[in-house]
Design an enzyme around this catalytic site. Structure first.
Site, PDB file in Angstrom:
ATOM      1  N   ARG A  10      -4.584  25.303 -33.738  1.00  0.00           N
ATOM      2  CA  ARG A  10      -3.775  26.215 -34.361  1.00  0.00           C
ATOM      3  C   ARG A  10      -2.256  26.217 -33.979  1.00  0.00           C
ATOM      4  NH1 ARG A  10      -7.657  25.838 -38.085  1.00  0.00           N
ATOM      5  NH2 ARG A  10      -9.812  26.600 -37.515  1.00  0.00           N
ATOM      6  N   GLU A  13     -18.458  31.083 -32.273  1.00  0.00           N
ATOM      7  CA  GLU A  13     -18.347  30.081 -32.708  1.00  0.00           C
ATOM      8  C   GLU A  13     -18.759  28.777 -31.950  1.00  0.00           C
ATOM      9  OE1 GLU A  13     -14.032  30.192 -33.741  1.00  0.00           O
ATOM     10  OE2 GLU A  13     -14.512  31.336 -35.553  1.00  0.00           O
ATOM     11  N   ASP A  70      -9.993  38.276 -38.746  1.00  0.00           N
ATOM     12  CA  ASP A  70      -9.447  37.125 -37.808  1.00  0.00           C
ATOM     13  C   ASP A  70      -7.832  36.787 -38.219  1.00  0.00           C
ATOM     14  OD1 ASP A  70      -9.038  35.093 -36.254  1.00  0.00           O
ATOM     15  OD2 ASP A  70     -10.234  33.480 -37.223  1.00  0.00           O
ATOM     16  N   GLU A 125      -1.724  30.916 -37.913  1.00  0.00           N
ATOM     17  CA  GLU A 125      -2.757  30.072 -38.319  1.00  0.00           C
ATOM     18  C   GLU A 125      -3.055  30.456 -40.059  1.00  0.00           C
ATOM     19  OE1 GLU A 125      -6.357  30.763 -36.598  1.00  0.00           O
ATOM     20  OE2 GLU A 125      -7.688  29.801 -37.998  1.00  0.00           O
TER      21      GLU A 125
HETATM   22  O1  GCW Z   1      -9.033  32.131 -35.625  1.00  0.00           O
HETATM   23  C1  GCW Z   1      -9.872  31.524 -35.415  1.00  0.00           C
HETATM   24  C2  GCW Z   1      -9.829  30.101 -35.322  1.00  0.00           C
HETATM   25  C3  GCW Z   1     -10.218  29.184 -34.311  1.00  0.00           C
HETATM   26  C4  GCW Z   1     -10.141  30.151 -32.954  1.00  0.00           C
HETATM   27  C5  GCW Z   1     -11.135  31.279 -33.026  1.00  0.00           C
HETATM   28  C6  GCW Z   1     -10.977  32.111 -31.775  1.00  0.00           C
HETATM   29  C7  GCW Z   1      -9.794  29.343 -30.683  1.00  0.00           C
HETATM   30  O2  GCW Z   1      -9.852  29.509 -36.558  1.00  0.00           O
HETATM   31  O3  GCW Z   1      -9.641  27.856 -34.063  1.00  0.00           O
HETATM   32  O4  GCW Z   1     -10.592  29.266 -31.986  1.00  0.00           O
HETATM   33  O5  GCW Z   1     -10.587  32.071 -34.194  1.00  0.00           O
HETATM   34  O6  GCW Z   1      -9.875  32.909 -31.940  1.00  0.00           O
HETATM   35  O7  GCW Z   1     -11.674  32.140 -31.077  1.00  0.00           O
END
Ligand code: GCW
Length: 722
Positions: free
Chosen positions: A190, A313, A387, A415
């Protein structure tokens, strides 16, 4: 003409050419110096006024930080006033040193101020010594003195009067850090401004000047920590080979008051230690982390600690072994405890196997553990429950864990907000979240009070921002996005600051002190966040960006394996209406807020319209406060977003004479991109949602020139940051 005369004449001509050249090239400004421009003060009166008060420098104490202070003063005063301070005189000037190094005569004049000092806070005060007015910059700690020096230089940069200056200022949050999502191969997750500034291959022997300038910039806004590596982490960073490199950075940053932190990959005991498990309750695993931690502290005695993304994730974590977040976080906390380290354990968790509304999952998983974490654990919570969207209501975890240290995570890198090309002044967003009232301890229980620890009387507090820094010459890709780094630091120092005051500081230091420039630019910055909301996700829409890279619109995406990665999951548009019902008749995410907030969000009429579709599925013909139907209102917001970018463009164009040509042109080009993309967002989203609303566009909106199929066919395989 004699030979000598000819030579002289030629030399003079050459000198003139060289001078012209130097002048010209210094006229170009690539933005590298961020807000530490120290623009020369051309106003003769002001310059003379400053110069008369700044003739000498008495520096007390001997340390690398004192050297940094002296160096910064030299750079700044030479550039601002074209002076060098005399270190061997007692003329009017600066007296700088920690309280313990100052003599009793000086200290007797700072008694009241000294009492107000907290932690790395500082005093800047004009006092009289031997019948001469002097300005003292002091603090309890060396780093406090450095902060005071930078604040003093900010006063000069902003052309503030020095007579009777008296500033006492202490940080309100302990851990004020940047999180770099930087990979060891120098890509930045990002990241939209080039590659990682950490040149791991050349470290530890080659120390890029950027590291020093990074430290200066951060110290100037009070940032005191940096997590160097991506939270999607690589265990390699914990090997001796890399620890040496980290040590080199830590040594360089130390005089600037910046501690380094690393991300800890939970499975490292398996990957590096050849253990069979990473179960946090396994004795060998705990011992492995203890040994690893001692190894790090041997090299870096003031190492800050670990930042961990676990069971999120796809990252490994304690749940892989049937354990929970408390088991994992506390095991690491015990390892760093003897060295005064901390563990920042992220609450960004959600699972594709959990049918619960994604917005509810972090709260459901963490709140039951309130009071169970060690006192050196901070739970790091994103500002909203999904997010980093252009707008999210505050995360319901804030205020809901009174017995746990909760810290804030903001995303400075954009992002979901136009990435590296859209001018969005984010402190406006930070402020909105920090001012939000959780009502957890009655009215006035703002998120800011959770973060500064005052709501629940916390001993350790923190705030993190995901950095937007890369190898681009101007660090952040777009010159204006430096303001987000700056503003983050200022709000980390004091989460109660006003975003408008911060914008003003930044503009004056970075560009110009001329009011005719400052005023319109400030207005443009302050409205820019609402503008991006308007052309991307008005009325509480969220997560409708394209897949993977999140660049551009993708509200139509519905074929991804994880349901909660699909935009259609979030907007739920259908023939009846649009929006996610999170009220008590829907996912009941509203129940995670305090009763007053819950009540407000449960009712479509009392939900602020800016969050409408976040909490409710609303019919297309629903009547908005302005009398428009929801469909028309939505369309008009998209249109307003586009109009506002046009205005930004014309504001910028009208101010050409105040800006150096390089930055002027670069920013103009960025604004052109922003306008094209705002239109792209408007047209594609409206065409897509129109399939459900079946309503015509309001007459004031031009018919899109491209089809929905065209927008859906666009592909960006190499969009950055992915
Ligand atoms: O916003 C999302 C992003 C991921 C990121 C994740 C997180 C680092 O798309 O790229 O990973 O959050 O905050 O862990």
């Amino acid at each position: 003409m004699t030979y000598n005369q000819t030579v002289n004449k030629t030399l003079r001509a050459l000198t003139l050419i060289i001078l012209l050249f130097i002048n010209n090239s210094s006229f170009a400004n690539n933005g590298y110096k961020v807000w530490l421009q120290y623009n020369h003060i051309n106003d003769d009166n002001l310059r003379q006024n400053y110069t008369s008060q700044l003739q000498s420098l008495q520096l007390y104490g001997n340390s690398k930080t004192i050297n940094v202070i002296e160096n910064e003063l030299n750079i700044a005063l030479k550039s601002l006033l074209n002076i060098n301070l005399d270190k061997n005189s007692d003329k009017r000037g600066l007296i700088i040193g920690t309280i313990s190094t100052l003599n009793s005569n000086i200290l007797s004049k700072l008694k009241k101020e000294e009492k107000q000092l907290k932690k790395d806070g500082f005093i800047i005060k004009q006092i009289e010594v031997n019948n001469k007015k002097q300005i003292v910059i002091t603090a309890k700690t060396k780093i406090g003195v450095l902060y005071g020096t930078f604040n003093f230089l900010r006063q000069l940069q902003m052309h503030q009067p020095l007579e009777n200056i008296n500033i006492v200022n202490s940080p309100k949050v302990d851990v004020r850090m940047l999180n770099h999502w930087d990979n060891l191969d120098r890509t930045v997750e990002r990241g939209y401004s080039g590659f990682s500034i950490w040149d791991w291959h050349r470290l530890p022997d080659y120390l890029d000047t950027r590291y020093t300038d990074y430290a200066r910039a951060n110290a100037s806004i009070g940032i005191n920590g940096t997590a160097l590596t991506n939270v999607n982490s690589d265990a390699l960073i914990l090997t001796p080979h890399y620890i040496k490199k980290v040590k080199a950075l830590a040594d360089l940053f130390r005089p600037y008051g910046i501690k380094v932190y690393l991300t800890a990959r939970f499975s490292a005991p398996i990957e590096l230690g050849n253990l069979e498990t990473a179960d946090p309750l396994d004795k060998k695993v705990a011992q492995w982390w203890k040994d690893k931690t001692s190894e790090i502290y041997k090299e870096i005695p003031d190492f800050g600690g670990f930042l961990v993304k676990a069971n999120s994730e796809g990252q490994p974590g304690p749940q892989n072994y049937g354990r929970n977040h408390v088991d994992g976080a506390n095991m690491l906390a015990d390892a760093v405890k003897p060295f005064k380290g901390i563990v920042m354990w992220r609450a960004f968790v959600y699972s594709e196997h959990n049918p619960e509304d994604r917005a509810k999952q972090a709260y459901s998983e963490f709140v039951p553990y309130d009071g169970k974490f060690r006192d050196n654990v901070l739970i790091q919570v994103k500002n909203g429950a999904i997010d980093f969207q252009p707008r999210e209501p505050f995360h319901p975890m804030f205020g809901a864990m009174p017995k746990t240290n909760l810290m804030m995570e903001f995303q400075i890198t954009q992002e979901y907000m136009g990435q590296g090309t859209h001018l969005v002044y984010q402190p406006k967003l930070f402020e909105e979240v920090l001012e939000a009232d959780t009502y957890r301890e009655g009215k006035g229980s703002t998120v800011a009070k959770v973060i500064d620890g005052s709501l629940h009387n916390k001993k350790i507090t923190g705030i993190a921002g995901v950095a937007n820094i890369g190898t681009d010459i101007n660090w952040t890709g777009h010159h204006f996005l430096q303001a987000n780094w700056y503003g983050f630091g200022r709000m980390a120092w004091n989460p109660h600051l006003k975003s408008s005051d911060i914008a003003e500081e930044w503009i004056r230091m970075t560009f110009s002190n001329q009011d005719d420039f400052v005023k319109p630019i400030k207005k443009m910055m302050l409205s820019s966040r609402e503008t991006v909301v308007n052309y991307m996700t008005p009325y509480g829409l969220h997560h409708i960006m394209a897949t993977g890279h999140h660049y551009g619109p993708g509200p139509w995406v519905g074929n991804l394996s994880r349901p909660e990665w699909n935009p259609v999951y979030y907007h739920k548009a259908d023939e009846i209406g649009i929006g996610f019902n999170r009220s008590k008749t829907g996912s009941n995410a509203t129940s995670q807020y305090a009763p007053q907030v819950e009540k407000m969000y449960n009712n479509v009429k009392t939900t602020p319209e800016r969050d409408l579709l976040w909490f409710h599925h609303v019919p297309w013909d629903y009547k908005l406060k302005n009398g428009e139907s929801l469909w028309n209102g939505l369309a008009l917001k998209y249109q307003a977003g586009v109009e506002e970018v046009k205005e930004m463009k014309s504001t910028w164009a009208s101010l050409k004479k105040y800006v150096d040509p390089q930055r002027f042109k670069e920013i103009s080009m960025m604004l052109d991109i922003q306008l094209q993309e705002a239109k792209w967002w408007r047209d594609s989203c409206l065409l897509y949602f129109q399939q459900f609303s079946q309503e015509p566009l309001p007459t004031t909106i031009k018919k899109p020139t491209k089809t929905l199929e065209h927008f859906q066919s666009l592909r960006f395989p190499f969009a950055p940051g992915n």
